[in-house]
Design a protein around this motif. Structure first.
Motif, PDB file in Angstrom:
ATOM      1  N   ASP A  51      26.882  29.286  40.467  1.00 17.15           N
ATOM      2  CA  ASP A  51      27.158  28.447  41.635  1.00 17.15           C
ATOM      3  C   ASP A  51      28.584  28.642  42.126  1.00 17.15           C
ATOM      4  OD1 ASP A  51      24.582  27.447  41.589  1.00 17.15           O
ATOM      5  OD2 ASP A  51      25.132  25.632  40.466  1.00 17.15           O
ATOM      6  N   ALA A  52      29.538  28.747  41.185  1.00 14.04           N
ATOM      7  CA  ALA A  52      30.943  28.969  41.560  1.00 14.04           C
ATOM      8  C   ALA A  52      31.102  30.325  42.240  1.00 14.04           C
ATOM      9  CB  ALA A  52      31.836  28.879  40.329  1.00 14.04           C
ATOM     10  N   ALA A  53      30.415  31.355  41.731  1.00 13.08           N
ATOM     11  CA  ALA A  53      30.482  32.684  42.346  1.00 13.08           C
ATOM     12  C   ALA A  53      29.862  32.659  43.743  1.00 13.08           C
ATOM     13  CB  ALA A  53      29.769  33.712  41.464  1.00 13.08           C
ATOM     14  N   ALA A  54      28.759  31.932  43.906  1.00  9.44           N
ATOM     15  CA  ALA A  54      28.129  31.813  45.229  1.00  9.44           C
ATOM     16  C   ALA A  54      29.060  31.082  46.189  1.00  9.44           C
ATOM     17  CB  ALA A  54      26.795  31.084  45.113  1.00  9.44           C
ATOM     18  N   GLY A  55      29.774  30.069  45.684  1.00 12.67           N
ATOM     19  CA  GLY A  55      30.748  29.358  46.510  1.00 12.67           C
ATOM     20  C   GLY A  55      31.891  30.258  46.942  1.00 12.67           C
ATOM     21  N   GLU A  56      32.348  31.110  46.045  1.00 14.44           N
ATOM     22  CA  GLU A  56      33.421  32.063  46.380  1.00 14.44           C
ATOM     23  C   GLU A  56      32.958  33.049  47.447  1.00 14.44           C
ATOM     24  OE1 GLU A  56      36.933  34.263  46.457  1.00 14.44           O
ATOM     25  OE2 GLU A  56      36.555  32.256  45.665  1.00 14.44           O
ATOM     26  N   ARG A 128      23.455  53.825  43.533  1.00  7.99           N
ATOM     27  CA  ARG A 128      22.364  54.783  43.685  1.00  7.99           C
ATOM     28  C   ARG A 128      21.019  54.148  43.333  1.00  7.99           C
ATOM     29  NH1 ARG A 128      22.973  58.624  39.669  1.00  7.99           N
ATOM     30  NH2 ARG A 128      25.129  58.719  40.332  1.00  7.99           N
ATOM     31  N   MET A 129      20.979  53.368  42.258  1.00  3.72           N
ATOM     32  CA  MET A 129      19.722  52.785  41.800  1.00  3.72           C
ATOM     33  C   MET A 129      19.252  51.618  42.669  1.00  3.72           C
ATOM     34  SD  MET A 129      20.271  52.885  37.679  1.00  3.72           S
ATOM     35  CE  MET A 129      18.604  52.502  37.202  1.00  3.72           C
ATOM     36  N   LEU A 130      20.181  50.840  43.186  1.00  5.79           N
ATOM     37  CA  LEU A 130      19.816  49.661  43.968  1.00  5.79           C
ATOM     38  C   LEU A 130      19.576  49.973  45.440  1.00  5.79           C
ATOM     39  CD1 LEU A 130      22.324  47.051  42.478  1.00  5.79           C
ATOM     40  CD2 LEU A 130      19.917  47.364  41.896  1.00  5.79           C
ATOM     41  N   GLY A 131      20.186  51.036  45.929  1.00  8.48           N
ATOM     42  CA  GLY A 131      20.032  51.384  47.331  1.00  8.48           C
ATOM     43  C   GLY A 131      20.985  50.640  48.251  1.00  8.48           C
ATOM     44  N   VAL A 132      21.844  49.801  47.692  1.00  8.03           N
ATOM     45  CA  VAL A 132      22.872  49.079  48.443  1.00  8.03           C
ATOM     46  C   VAL A 132      24.174  49.175  47.644  1.00  8.03           C
ATOM     47  CG1 VAL A 132      21.258  47.455  49.530  1.00  8.03           C
ATOM     48  CG2 VAL A 132      22.305  46.865  47.348  1.00  8.03           C
ATOM     49  N   PRO A 133      25.329  48.992  48.293  1.00  6.29           N
ATOM     50  CA  PRO A 133      26.587  49.047  47.549  1.00  6.29           C
ATOM     51  C   PRO A 133      26.644  47.973  46.462  1.00  6.29           C
ATOM     52  CG  PRO A 133      27.010  49.118  49.904  1.00  6.29           C
ATOM     53  CD  PRO A 133      25.556  48.826  49.733  1.00  6.29           C
ATOM     54  N   ALA A 134      27.045  48.372  45.268  1.00  8.12           N
ATOM     55  CA  ALA A 134      27.241  47.440  44.158  1.00  8.12           C
ATOM     56  C   ALA A 134      28.737  47.178  44.054  1.00  8.12           C
ATOM     57  CB  ALA A 134      26.712  48.034  42.860  1.00  8.12           C
ATOM     58  N   VAL A 135      29.119  45.928  44.175  1.00 10.87           N
ATOM     59  CA  VAL A 135      30.527  45.560  44.117  1.00 10.87           C
ATOM     60  C   VAL A 135      30.707  44.460  43.088  1.00 10.87           C
ATOM     61  CG1 VAL A 135      31.019  46.212  46.498  1.00 10.87           C
ATOM     62  CG2 VAL A 135      30.305  43.899  46.000  1.00 10.87           C
ATOM     63  N   SER A 136      31.945  44.265  42.672  1.00 11.73           N
ATOM     64  CA  SER A 136      32.262  43.265  41.679  1.00 11.73           C
ATOM     65  C   SER A 136      33.043  42.133  42.328  1.00 11.73           C
ATOM     66  CB  SER A 136      33.086  43.916  40.567  1.00 11.73           C
ATOM     67  OG  SER A 136      33.421  42.952  39.604  1.00 11.73           O
ATOM     68  N   LEU A 137      32.707  40.923  41.956  1.00 15.82           N
ATOM     69  CA  LEU A 137      33.425  39.765  42.454  1.00 15.82           C
ATOM     70  C   LEU A 137      34.761  39.633  41.743  1.00 15.82           C
ATOM     71  CD1 LEU A 137      33.174  37.343  44.362  1.00 15.82           C
ATOM     72  CD2 LEU A 137      32.158  36.058  42.478  1.00 15.82           C
ATOM     73  N   GLU A 138      34.778  39.989  40.449  1.00 14.00           N
ATOM     74  CA  GLU A 138      35.994  39.951  39.644  1.00 14.00           C
ATOM     75  C   GLU A 138      36.734  41.278  39.762  1.00 14.00           C
ATOM     76  OE1 GLU A 138      35.194  38.834  35.644  1.00 14.00           O
ATOM     77  OE2 GLU A 138      33.979  37.139  36.237  1.00 14.00           O
ATOM     78  N   PRO A 139      37.983  41.333  39.309  1.00 14.49           N
ATOM     79  CA  PRO A 139      38.697  42.620  39.306  1.00 14.49           C
ATOM     80  C   PRO A 139      37.936  43.639  38.470  1.00 14.49           C
ATOM     81  CG  PRO A 139      40.186  40.818  38.786  1.00 14.49           C
ATOM     82  CD  PRO A 139      38.810  40.235  38.820  1.00 14.49           C
ATOM     83  N   ASP A 140      37.970  44.887  38.921  1.00 19.00           N
ATOM     84  CA  ASP A 140      37.224  45.952  38.250  1.00 19.00           C
ATOM     85  C   ASP A 140      37.734  46.199  36.854  1.00 19.00           C
ATOM     86  OD1 ASP A 140      35.696  46.256  40.489  1.00 19.00           O
ATOM     87  OD2 ASP A 140      36.915  47.867  41.308  1.00 19.00           O
ATOM     88  N   ALA A 141      36.830  46.632  35.968  1.00 17.98           N
ATOM     89  CA  ALA A 141      37.175  46.894  34.581  1.00 17.98           C
ATOM     90  C   ALA A 141      38.157  48.052  34.469  1.00 17.98           C
ATOM     91  CB  ALA A 141      35.916  47.191  33.771  1.00 17.98           C
ATOM     92  N   ASP A 142      38.048  49.061  35.351  1.00 19.84           N
ATOM     93  CA  ASP A 142      38.963  50.194  35.303  1.00 19.84           C
ATOM     94  C   ASP A 142      40.376  49.788  35.684  1.00 19.84           C
ATOM     95  OD1 ASP A 142      36.940  51.859  34.534  1.00 19.84           O
ATOM     96  OD2 ASP A 142      36.565  52.651  36.537  1.00 19.84           O
ATOM     97  N   GLU A 143      40.511  48.840  36.603  1.00 22.59           N
ATOM     98  CA  GLU A 143      41.820  48.432  37.065  1.00 22.59           C
ATOM     99  C   GLU A 143      42.506  47.514  36.060  1.00 22.59           C
ATOM    100  OE1 GLU A 143      41.206  46.628  40.832  1.00 22.59           O
ATOM    101  OE2 GLU A 143      40.475  48.479  41.746  1.00 22.59           O
ATOM    102  N   SER A 144      41.716  46.699  35.315  1.00 25.29           N
ATOM    103  CA  SER A 144      42.318  45.761  34.387  1.00 25.29           C
ATOM    104  C   SER A 144      42.643  46.414  33.056  1.00 25.29           C
ATOM    105  CB  SER A 144      41.373  44.570  34.167  1.00 25.29           C
ATOM    106  OG  SER A 144      40.162  45.009  33.593  1.00 25.29           O
ATOM    107  N   ALA A 145      42.082  47.574  32.770  1.00 29.64           N
ATOM    108  CA  ALA A 145      42.324  48.252  31.496  1.00 29.64           C
ATOM    109  C   ALA A 145      43.604  49.041  31.522  1.00 29.64           C
ATOM    110  CB  ALA A 145      41.165  49.162  31.143  1.00 29.64           C
TER     111      ALA A 145
END
Length: 145
Positions: A51-56, A128-145
């Motif tokens: 619900d919090a993610a949907a609100g964001e 590729r699998m979903l047919g739509v862009p897949a994005v992250s609501l949180e900071p990406d794992a590659d950027e936080s590592a």
């Protein structure tokens, strides 16, 4: 005695070969999106987190047209694996990826937003699998590592 090793017959995949670049964070402003969550079986408040993610997303101007939740550790699988993704390639189980792709197609969603950080590889594979862009609501794992 050593055993002869058999040659791996899978096709070779080279970095960058046959891969279209996926934007790091497409704009979700005014877009219809499917919200996807991945939670441990021990996490009881996953509904409130969704619900919090949907609100964001609503605050950013997106419209959530569907929700998909993948829970790990609900069935037999061991407590040690509860926080681990089902697949390092897709984060979700294969069946849940198919379910998400069908939901994206049925609702004509413009993006799938994950309430979990995604790596570049996961973003490419899921797009590729979903047919739509897949994005992250949180900071990406590659950027936080």
């Amino acid at each position: 005695m050593q055993q002869n090793r058999r040659r791996d017959r899978r096709p070779v995949r080279r970095a960058g070969a046959n891969c279209e670049p996926v934007p790091a964070a497409p704009v979700v402003e005014g877009a219809d999106v499917v919200l996807v969550g991945f939670f441990s079986g021990k996490q009881k408040d996953f509904g409130a987190l969704m619900d919090a993610a949907a609100g964001e997303l609503a605050r950013r101007g997106a419209r959530v047209v569907g929700r998909v939740v993948q829970r790990r550790g609900v069935s037999a699988g061991g407590a040690a694996r509860m926080a681990l993704p089902y697949s390092s390639r897709t984060l979700l189980s294969y069946g849940k990826v198919r379910e998400t792709a069908a939901l994206c197609a049925r609702t004509r969603a413009e993006a799938a937003v994950f309430a979990w950080p995604l790596t570049d590889r996961q973003r490419r594979v899921l797009t590729r699998m979903l047919g739509v862009p897949a994005v992250s609501l949180e900071p990406d794992a590659d950027e936080s590592a």
